[in-house]
Design an enzyme around this catalytic site. Structure first.
Site, PDB file in Angstrom:
ATOM      1  N   GLU A  66       0.952  -1.100  -0.019  1.00 46.14           N
ATOM      2  CA  GLU A  66      -0.122   0.149  -0.026  1.00 46.14           C
ATOM      3  C   GLU A  66       0.841   1.207  -0.143  1.00 46.14           C
ATOM      4  O   GLU A  66       0.663   2.088  -0.812  1.00 46.14           O
ATOM      5  CB  GLU A  66      -0.831  -0.011   1.564  1.00 46.14           C
ATOM      6  CG  GLU A  66      -1.565   1.302   1.434  1.00 46.14           C
ATOM      7  CD  GLU A  66      -2.398   1.183   2.986  1.00 46.14           C
ATOM      8  OE1 GLU A  66      -3.505   0.657   3.052  1.00 46.14           O
ATOM      9  OE2 GLU A  66      -1.711   1.572   4.072  1.00 46.14           O
ATOM     10  N   ASP A 245      -5.538  -4.647  -3.917  1.00 46.51           N
ATOM     11  CA  ASP A 245      -5.751  -3.108  -4.086  1.00 46.51           C
ATOM     12  C   ASP A 245      -4.638  -2.479  -4.350  1.00 46.51           C
ATOM     13  O   ASP A 245      -4.577  -1.237  -4.808  1.00 46.51           O
ATOM     14  CB  ASP A 245      -6.599  -2.879  -2.955  1.00 46.51           C
ATOM     15  CG  ASP A 245      -5.900  -2.784  -1.575  1.00 46.51           C
ATOM     16  OD1 ASP A 245      -4.805  -3.853  -1.341  1.00 46.51           O
ATOM     17  OD2 ASP A 245      -5.996  -2.010  -0.762  1.00 46.51           O
TER      18      ASP A 245
END
Length: 643
Positions: A66, A245
């Site tokens: 991330e 993600d």
């Protein structure tokens, strides 16, 4: 597209005078100030400046995929505003060097059999139910993309980010990227690690961290493997886990870099990096498949649920993870790969799917990749619609494998499925429930709004037309403060009284920035003044009132830090050691497995609180993703509206 180009040209012409782009540059400078501590000596972005930090990572100087994805995005926008894209290339180079396993890190992939991707093991409900027994009697499907990836790239390795790295080697495993296995506490540089392995109730407080490369040097007699898997024998092995993600966000950032560099006549300077982003998107397709490549739809019973052939196992959604591993040493010779049958709305990224399907500079080489991403884009938009409440917010997600073991779902979940996948209001983890955090809304809808801004897709607009008013109506301003939703509560199921309510508010700057950016992109495309006004007010209030010497932040109370003393389940009779000598046994707690935390300069606040003699400890954190989000939101508003 012509109007988009005109907008960007207009922004570029007046960029130096923009209040919001100047704010971007100011925040960017703080992040890159070496005295503020955002980066390691290798140039790796830490999860947070502060070391005493427990959330998904269990230490602030770990990092995640991330953080890398936000780093790439930050540098892409720096190029848009300042005209220099060299730092975008450099950020991707650091990402590649330190979070994408080298061939040496994943050396046995040539032994992978796509006709038998992995051996089945049930996911259990609680850590106390582990280890889970390997069951070779359960059929698994075929991996339909392996051979085309080998043909496209000439090797069997995976080009995807491992999600978690111990940057300062605090645990001491020394699983150095490209540098060998379990080199120990004296190893230079970062170390790959793993944590979550034991079902939806295994919060970070209940984890037993372990190396990605297990040669039985640490842990017990079988390293850490027999804490998680019950097998007849154990072999030295490596294993990595991808957070889809984050990879999708890195690709999304590359898309914007492509557009911004093209406008400045510098596209040629980043084409090599764009090809790497496209390659990442090729391998990201592993997240589009069921965990064991079982056929999608009404998949109940591990032995009864059909093994998938071809693309039958593709749900085409960005799932919670994909993972891969294999044996160490030539005397063995095996490797495995898994996808995930569970998809959370918060992980979806329609802009990344659009880019991989339509952007010539980001076209993957896999022969069916463009087709897959086109289908993924359509499926993601349909998924948002399936999960949207009448209020506008999006509920959790869906799974092809109930309870992670193809169990029989509750009867109220079988009447309205998503292509046969069962609704789950808290996909993957339950402590806390995975869709209680409002940040999932802000993150995912920001991507949806960017997709709408780029394409004008009416399906996206319909979804946003409901979500935007819900958010605008629930942002509270009072003088020099703001409040946005923090935790959400859910009731009903899709098609049957599905509703959301807001259970708490806060002034978190990261989710506020994501929210403001979503509002801004929607406002710019839909010409919506209320969304623009709300975005501007959020950005102004936080910038003018939440400044710190290191960035933009707010003090946080951490009641959950009493869980430093929480017991961590280890089976009776199992004993092992960490590199520093910390014992792993049935008496272990979160803190006893991490005794080094007692030396943290802030630990005295936690210790007093745990002992009942102190107030709830408070911290002013500077998370990399949140501080980058502050910069990116200010910069995006400046690029969109040239104010």
């Amino acid at each position: 597209m012509k109007s988009l180009i005109i907008l960007f040209i207009g922004c570029v012409a007046h960029i130096q005078a923009g209040v919001y782009t100047d704010r971007f540059l100011s925040q960017y400078k703080k992040i890159h100030d070496s005295g503020n501590g955002y980066f390691s000596k290798e140039g790796i972005p830490y999860h947070s400046v502060e070391t005493l930090m427990v959330e998904a990572p269990d230490h602030g100087h770990e990092t995640t995929s991330e953080a890398y994805s936000y780093y790439v995005w930050l540098e892409a926008m720096y190029g848009a505003i300042n005209g220099d894209f060299s730092s975008f290339n450099r950020a991707w180079d650091i990402l590649e060097k330190y979070t994408i396993p080298t061939h040496e890190d994943q050396s046995s992939n040539d032994n992978y059999n796509p006709s038998s991707p992995a051996t089945f093991a049930e996911e259990k409900d609680t850590p106390q139910d582990y280890p889970s027994k390997i069951d070779s009697g359960v059929s698994v499907g075929e991996d339909p993309i392996y051979q085309e990836l080998v043909s496209a790239y000439g090797n069997s390795d995976i080009y995807g980010m491992h999600w978690l790295t111990d940057v300062d080697n605090v645990y001491g495993f020394g699983d150095t990227p490209g540098g060998g296995c379990e080199n120990g506490p004296s190893a230079n540089g970062p170390s790959y690690i793993n944590t979550f392995q034991r079902g939806p109730e295994e919060s970070v407080w209940r984890t037993v961290p372990q190396p990605t490369c297990d040669s039985f040097k640490y842990g017990g007699s079988n390293g850490f493997l027999d804490l998680f898997i019950d097998d007849s024998e154990y072999a030295h092995q490596w294993k990595f886990t991808n957070a889809p993600d984050a990879d999708a966000r890195a690709i999304q950032a590359a898309y914007w870099a492509s557009k911004w560099a093209d406008q400045k006549g510098q596209l040629g300077s980043i084409t090599n990096t764009l090809s790497k982003a496209a390659k990442m998107g090729d391998y990201l397709r592993y997240s589009l498949f069921d965990k064991y490549f079982k056929k999608i739809g009404n998949c109940v019973g591990a032995s009864q649920c059909a093994a998938g052939k071809g693309k039958e196992s593709a749900h085409y959604l960005l799932s919670w993870y994909y993972a891969w591993g294999g044996s160490m040493g030539a005397q063995y010779g095996w490797a495995w790969r898994i996808g995930d049958g569970a998809a959370h709305f918060g992980y979806q990224n329609p802009l990344a799917a659009y880019a991989l399907a339509n952007e010539s500079n980001l076209k993957p080489k896999g022969s069916t990749a463009v087709e897959d991403w086109k289908k993924s884009l359509d499926t993601q938009l349909e998924f948002y619609s399936y999960l949207q409440t009448p209020e506008g917010a999006f509920a959790g997600g869906a799974t092809n494998s109930w309870k992670g073991r193809y169990a029989t779902p509750d009867s109220n979940l079988t009447s309205n499925t998503f292509h046969g996948m069962f609704y789950d209001w808290e996909p993957v983890y339950h402590d806390p429930p995975s869709n209680n955090w409002y940040g999932m809304q802000a993150w995912s809808v920001d991507r949806l709004a960017q997709y709408y801004y780029v394409t004008g897709d009416s399906k996206a607009k319909t979804l946003l037309d409901k979500w935007i008013p819900w958010v605008v109506n629930n942002i509270k301003f009072s003088g020099n403060k703001f409040q946005i939703p923090s935790n959400l509560a859910w009731s009903g199921t899709p098609g049957n009284n599905l509703h959301v309510s807001i259970s708490s508010y806060n002034d978190d700057v990261g989710t506020a920035s994501s929210t403001a950016r979503a509002l801004a992109y929607y406002a710019a495309k839909a010409n919506d003044n209320s969304a623009k006004t709300a975005a501007k007010q959020l950005l102004d209030v936080m910038w003018e009132n939440y400044q710190t010497s290191k960035g933009v932040s707010v003090e946080e109370p951490r009641e959950d830090y009493r869980r430093f003393n929480e017991p961590v389940y280890v089976p009776s009779g199992w004993t092992g050691k960490y590199p520093n000598g910390d014992t792993i046994d049935s008496s272990s707690t979160f803190l006893s497995l991490r005794s080094w935390y007692k030396n943290d300069p802030e630990f005295h606040k936690v210790e007093a609180y745990m002992n009942g003699g102190g107030a709830v400890p408070t911290f002013t954190y500077h998370r990399f993703w949140a501080q980058a989000d502050v910069a990116l939101a200010q910069g995006a508003y400046g690029l969109l509206f040239n104010e």
